[in-house]
Every structure is written in structure tokens, then in C-alpha cells.
Write an enzyme that holds these catalytic residues in place. Structure first.
Site, PDB file in Angstrom:
ATOM      1  N   GLU A  17      31.794  25.633  36.740  1.00 57.65           N
ATOM      2  CA  GLU A  17      31.311  27.140  36.500  1.00 57.65           C
ATOM      3  C   GLU A  17      31.086  27.255  34.837  1.00 57.65           C
ATOM      4  O   GLU A  17      31.477  26.593  34.043  1.00 57.65           O
ATOM      5  CB  GLU A  17      32.963  28.090  36.366  1.00 57.65           C
ATOM      6  CG  GLU A  17      32.667  29.257  36.226  1.00 57.65           C
ATOM      7  CD  GLU A  17      34.025  30.206  36.282  1.00 57.65           C
ATOM      8  OE1 GLU A  17      34.217  30.326  37.477  1.00 57.65           O
ATOM      9  OE2 GLU A  17      34.627  30.572  35.291  1.00 57.65           O
ATOM     10  N   ALA A 122      38.316  44.211  45.504  1.00 52.12           N
ATOM     11  CA  ALA A 122      37.191  43.201  45.898  1.00 52.12           C
ATOM     12  C   ALA A 122      36.679  43.316  47.289  1.00 52.12           C
ATOM     13  O   ALA A 122      35.625  43.303  47.551  1.00 52.12           O
ATOM     14  CB  ALA A 122      37.634  41.613  45.583  1.00 52.12           C
ATOM     15  N   GLN A 208      42.990  26.279  22.542  1.00 51.27           N
ATOM     16  CA  GLN A 208      42.592  26.996  23.806  1.00 51.27           C
ATOM     17  C   GLN A 208      44.001  27.192  24.728  1.00 51.27           C
ATOM     18  O   GLN A 208      43.490  28.308  25.518  1.00 51.27           O
ATOM     19  CB  GLN A 208      41.963  25.762  24.742  1.00 51.27           C
ATOM     20  CG  GLN A 208      40.726  26.077  25.824  1.00 51.27           C
ATOM     21  CD  GLN A 208      40.255  25.062  26.362  1.00 51.27           C
ATOM     22  OE1 GLN A 208      40.473  23.701  25.954  1.00 51.27           O
ATOM     23  NE2 GLN A 208      39.744  24.940  27.762  1.00 51.27           N
TER      24      GLN A 208
HETATM   25  P1  FAD Z   1      41.310  42.119  44.085  1.00 54.04           P
HETATM   26  O1  FAD Z   1      41.147  41.210  45.069  1.00 54.04           O
HETATM   27  O2  FAD Z   1      40.571  43.741  44.410  1.00 54.04           O
HETATM   28  O3  FAD Z   1      42.695  42.399  43.779  1.00 54.04           O
HETATM   29  C1  FAD Z   1      43.082  42.770  42.628  1.00 54.04           C
HETATM   30  C2  FAD Z   1      44.697  43.297  42.630  1.00 54.04           C
HETATM   31  O4  FAD Z   1      44.781  44.356  43.564  1.00 54.04           O
HETATM   32  C3  FAD Z   1      45.572  42.133  43.046  1.00 54.04           C
HETATM   33  O5  FAD Z   1      47.036  42.340  42.528  1.00 54.04           O
HETATM   34  C4  FAD Z   1      45.591  42.543  44.749  1.00 54.04           C
HETATM   35  O6  FAD Z   1      46.731  41.938  45.431  1.00 54.04           O
HETATM   36  C5  FAD Z   1      45.643  44.049  44.675  1.00 54.04           C
HETATM   37  N1  FAD Z   1      44.734  44.417  45.730  1.00 54.04           N
HETATM   38  C6  FAD Z   1      43.656  43.991  46.462  1.00 54.04           C
HETATM   39  N2  FAD Z   1      43.158  44.839  47.392  1.00 54.04           N
HETATM   40  C7  FAD Z   1      43.959  46.061  47.420  1.00 54.04           C
HETATM   41  C8  FAD Z   1      44.046  47.064  48.259  1.00 54.04           C
HETATM   42  N3  FAD Z   1      43.073  47.211  49.264  1.00 54.04           N
HETATM   43  N4  FAD Z   1      44.973  47.777  47.875  1.00 54.04           N
HETATM   44  C9  FAD Z   1      46.073  47.677  46.932  1.00 54.04           C
HETATM   45  N5  FAD Z   1      45.969  46.806  45.927  1.00 54.04           N
HETATM   46  C10 FAD Z   1      44.866  45.753  46.652  1.00 54.04           C
HETATM   47  N6  FAD Z   1      36.466  38.409  36.095  1.00 54.04           N
HETATM   48  C11 FAD Z   1      35.294  38.832  35.742  1.00 54.04           C
HETATM   49  O7  FAD Z   1      35.244  39.858  34.845  1.00 54.04           O
HETATM   50  N7  FAD Z   1      33.965  38.070  35.880  1.00 54.04           N
HETATM   51  C12 FAD Z   1      34.023  36.824  36.636  1.00 54.04           C
HETATM   52  O8  FAD Z   1      32.962  36.297  36.829  1.00 54.04           O
HETATM   53  C13 FAD Z   1      35.259  36.499  37.052  1.00 54.04           C
HETATM   54  N8  FAD Z   1      35.425  35.244  37.866  1.00 54.04           N
HETATM   55  C14 FAD Z   1      36.432  34.919  38.485  1.00 54.04           C
HETATM   56  C15 FAD Z   1      36.348  33.660  39.108  1.00 54.04           C
HETATM   57  C16 FAD Z   1      37.878  33.389  39.696  1.00 54.04           C
HETATM   58  C17 FAD Z   1      37.721  32.226  40.667  1.00 54.04           C
HETATM   59  C18 FAD Z   1      38.928  33.864  39.693  1.00 54.04           C
HETATM   60  C19 FAD Z   1      40.418  33.686  40.131  1.00 54.04           C
HETATM   61  C20 FAD Z   1      38.953  35.190  38.927  1.00 54.04           C
HETATM   62  C21 FAD Z   1      37.664  35.408  38.060  1.00 54.04           C
HETATM   63  N9  FAD Z   1      37.676  36.853  37.466  1.00 54.04           N
HETATM   64  C22 FAD Z   1      36.498  37.274  36.885  1.00 54.04           C
HETATM   65  C23 FAD Z   1      38.926  37.815  37.337  1.00 54.04           C
HETATM   66  C24 FAD Z   1      39.163  38.676  38.260  1.00 54.04           C
HETATM   67  O9  FAD Z   1      38.063  39.678  38.241  1.00 54.04           O
HETATM   68  C25 FAD Z   1      40.569  39.010  37.977  1.00 54.04           C
HETATM   69  O10 FAD Z   1      41.503  38.347  38.322  1.00 54.04           O
HETATM   70  C26 FAD Z   1      40.699  40.616  38.240  1.00 54.04           C
HETATM   71  O11 FAD Z   1      42.065  41.282  37.755  1.00 54.04           O
HETATM   72  C27 FAD Z   1      41.053  40.767  39.889  1.00 54.04           C
HETATM   73  O12 FAD Z   1      40.056  40.536  40.680  1.00 54.04           O
HETATM   74  P2  FAD Z   1      40.016  40.276  42.027  1.00 54.04           P
HETATM   75  O13 FAD Z   1      38.643  40.262  42.658  1.00 54.04           O
HETATM   76  O14 FAD Z   1      40.978  39.195  42.506  1.00 54.04           O
HETATM   77  O15 FAD Z   1      40.573  41.744  42.432  1.00 54.04           O
END
Ligand code: FAD
Length: 287
Positions: A17, A122, A208
Site C-alpha cells: 500500500e 461503506a 512511528q
Molecule cells: P464502515 O464499514 O462504514 O464502518 C464504520 C463504522 O460504522 C463501524 O463501526 C461499523 O461497525 C459501523 N457501521 C457500518 N455499517 C453500518 C450501518 N449500516 N449502520 C450503522 N453502523 C454501521 N481511510 C481513508 O480516509 N482513506 C483510505 O484510503 C483508507 N484506507 C483504509 C484501508 C484499510 C485496509 C483500512 C482497514 C482502513 C482504511 N481507512 C482509510 C480508514 C477507514 O476509512 C476508517 O477506519 C473509517 O473510520 C471506517 O471506514 P469503513 O470503510 O470501515 O466504514
């Protein structure tokens, strides 16, 4: 190539990454380092999308540059502050760039905690992307997402991402493989069947650590803390110890049947090269 097609080859793989420059900054230094990582030719490379869209000018641009080097790319995309119109533009841009793999993320909430988005989670973004022909990845959290009340709830929402059409998950970094194995057991029990790609972060300097812990909410095992106590004050020794620790984690994951391991390189080509070199006889082996 789509990551699902790469995985169908049934061999052990390594992905890296990198992050793109932020909007409005001089892009040469950051992108040069990221391109050096791509020149190591991992099985694929993922390009992050800066918090709040702070790299939206450059994620697709950098992804295209990497494709020119012959590397398969996974472009990240966040939806936390996206309107439907803006999302449509981003998707068109990715399609024009012939990007086949998209990592669908919500992104971190703004300081206010207020979300003004047509895609609050997401899973909403995955529904949108599914209307196109992307191979879709999403994030998962062996130590649960910081906003979740408990792991059961977290896994329930994770299942929604699979049901929306996600093809694979990549994990948040973790430093103890048992956390991953326990997590896999629980998600499989909950009906999550798609591949999970573990994310490994080589920690190569003492400074870090606090930044990484703050961003990821991951815990550090005593075995790692002992390394830091012993080598943290020597830049080179800490770098060597951190790479050795990450390598050992990766080999243990492969040995236990994991097909793809993803390394958070932090745009450090020397670190990525060392890890690839340490795995030279292992990556590419049949499962
Ligand atoms: P979601 O899947 O939407 O989840 C977020 C929270 O909401 C969780 O607590 C989940 O349990 C809850 N949730 C999910 N769906 C629902 C629903 N329907 N109703 C109620 N609650 C719900 N961030 C960046 O800005 N840029 C990046 O490029 C980036 N890359 C990443 C790559 C990886 C591998 C990882 C692990 C994280 C990355 N992140 C990045 C960080 C990520 O954006 C954050 O962790 C963010 O807070 C959550 O994103 P998510 O897509 O997991 O969100």
C-alpha cells in the site's frame, strides 16, 4: 487484472500500500517514493484516498502511473463527504483510467462527527460501485472498529458489506496473528465467506508507534514492546528489528493458509524491498 482473478491463481501473494500526495502540494517527492515501491512489482498495489478527499486529485493519477509500470492497482475511495454527483464523477474518472479494483471505504468522520453524505457507510458505497464492473474490497478490523460497541455488532455490519457485493476484505493492521485467527473464526461462523487479506505494518522507528496506535486503535503485544525498549533508540537497529518482526508475522500467516498478505509500506521503498527480499522463496508458492 481483477484481484479476484489474481487470487484464483491459487498461489501466495504479496501486495503493498502507498499513499498519494495531498491536493495542492508538490507531488514529485511523495509520488516518486510511491512509484519506487511499485517498481518492486508486488502482485498488486493499493493507493489510498486521503482523509476527507485530501488526495482526490492524485489517487487516480498515481494509480494510472502505476498501471503504466505494469502493476495491478487497487484504488481506494472514501464516501464520508460525498454527494451522489461527486461520486458519479469519481467513478467515471476511475473507469476512464481503466481501474478495475476499488477499495470502498467510508473514511474517518470529520471532527464534528456530522456526516453530510449520500453514502453514510461503506456498504452504501459498495451498492453504488456494484452497478459498475469493479472488483470491490472493503475494510475489516480484527480488534473491532473504534466506533463499534462490540465485535458482534461490528461483524453484523461487516456481513452487510459482503451482502452488498464486496469481493474481499483487507484488515486493519495488527501485531499479533492470534487476533487475526480468532477474528477469522468468528466471521466465518457469522457467514462471511469472502477472502480476508491481512494488513501488516512494519514499524521501523520508535516515533512511528504513537502515530500508528492513534490512527489504527491496534494493540501492541509485549513481545513487540520488548523490541522497542531494546532497539528503539537506535534508528538502524529498530528498522531492522521492525522488518524482521513483520516478516515473521507474514511467514506465519502464509504457513497457516493465508493466500495474500498486504503490507502498509508508508511509501518506504527500502522497507518494502527488504520485506519482499525476505520472502523471495515463499511468495509465489502454490497454496
Ligand atoms: P464502515 O464499514 O462504514 O464502518 C464504520 C463504522 O460504522 C463501524 O463501526 C461499523 O461497525 C459501523 N457501521 C457500518 N455499517 C453500518 C450501518 N449500516 N449502520 C450503522 N453502523 C454501521 N481511510 C481513508 O480516509 N482513506 C483510505 O484510503 C483508507 N484506507 C483504509 C484501508 C484499510 C485496509 C483500512 C482497514 C482502513 C482504511 N481507512 C482509510 C480508514 C477507514 O476509512 C476508517 O477506519 C473509517 O473510520 C471506517 O471506514 P469503513 O470503510 O470501515 O466504514
Amino acid at each position: 487484472m481483477k484481484i479476484t482473478e489474481l487470487m484464483a491463481k491459487q498461489r501466495q501473494m504479496l501486495s503493498f500500500e502507498v499513499f498519494p500526495p495531498k491536493n495542492g502540494t508538490l507531488k514529485e517527492n511523495v509520488s516518486q517514493a510511491a512509484l519506487e515501491v511499485a517498481k518492486l512489482h508486488p502482485d498488486f498495489i493499493s493507493v489510498t484516498y486521503g482523509a476527507g478527499g485530501s488526495t482526490d486529485q492524485y489517487t487516480v493519477w498515481l494509480a494510472k502511473e502505476m498501471q503504466r509500470l505494469g502493476v495491478d492497482v487497487l484504488a481506494h475511495l472514501t464516501c464520508v463527504s460525498m454527494t451522489k454527483d461527486r461520486m458519479d464523477q469519481q467513478i467515471v474518472e476511475m473507469e476512464h483510467a481503466e481501474i478495475e479494483n476499488v477499495m470502498a471505504l467510508r473514511g474517518d468522520l470529520p471532527q464534528t462527527g456530522e456526516v453530510a453524505s449520500d453514502y453514510p457507510h461503506a456498504s452504501d458505497l459498495i451498492h453504488e460501485l456494484k452497478k459498475h464492473h469493479f472488483c470491490i474490497g472493503a475494510a475489516c478490523y480484527p480488534e473491532i472498529h473504534p466506533e463499534s460497541n462490540n465485535q458482534k455488532e461490528d461483524i453484523r455490519y461487516l456481513k452487510m458489506k459482503q451482502d452488498a457485493g464486496c469481493d474481499f476484505f483487507t484488515t486493519q493492521m495488527f501485531f499479533d496473528n492470534h487476533l487475526l485467527f480468532n477474528f477469522l473464526y468468528k466471521i466465518r461462523e457469522a457467514g462471511i465467506t469472502i477472502p480476508v487479506i491481512p494488513g501488516i505494518m512494519p514499524i521501523t522507528s520508535k516515533k512511528q508507534i504513537s502515530q500508528v496506535m492513534k490512527l489504527s486503535n491496534s494493540s501492541l503485544p509485549q513481545r513487540f514492546k520488548t523490541l522497542v525498549d531494546r532497539y528503539g533508540d537506535s534508528e538502524n537497529a529498530m528498522c531492522q528489528a521492525g522488518i524482521a518482526y513483520a516478516t515473521e508475522q507474514i511467514i506465519d500467516l502464509y504457513a497457516n493458509g493465508i493466500q495474500v498478505v498486504h503490507v502498509y509500506t508508508m511509501n518506504k521503498p527500502a522497507v518494502a524491498a527488504q520485506i519482499k527480499n525476505n520472502l523471495s522463496e515463499i511468495v509465489g508458492l502454490p497454496l
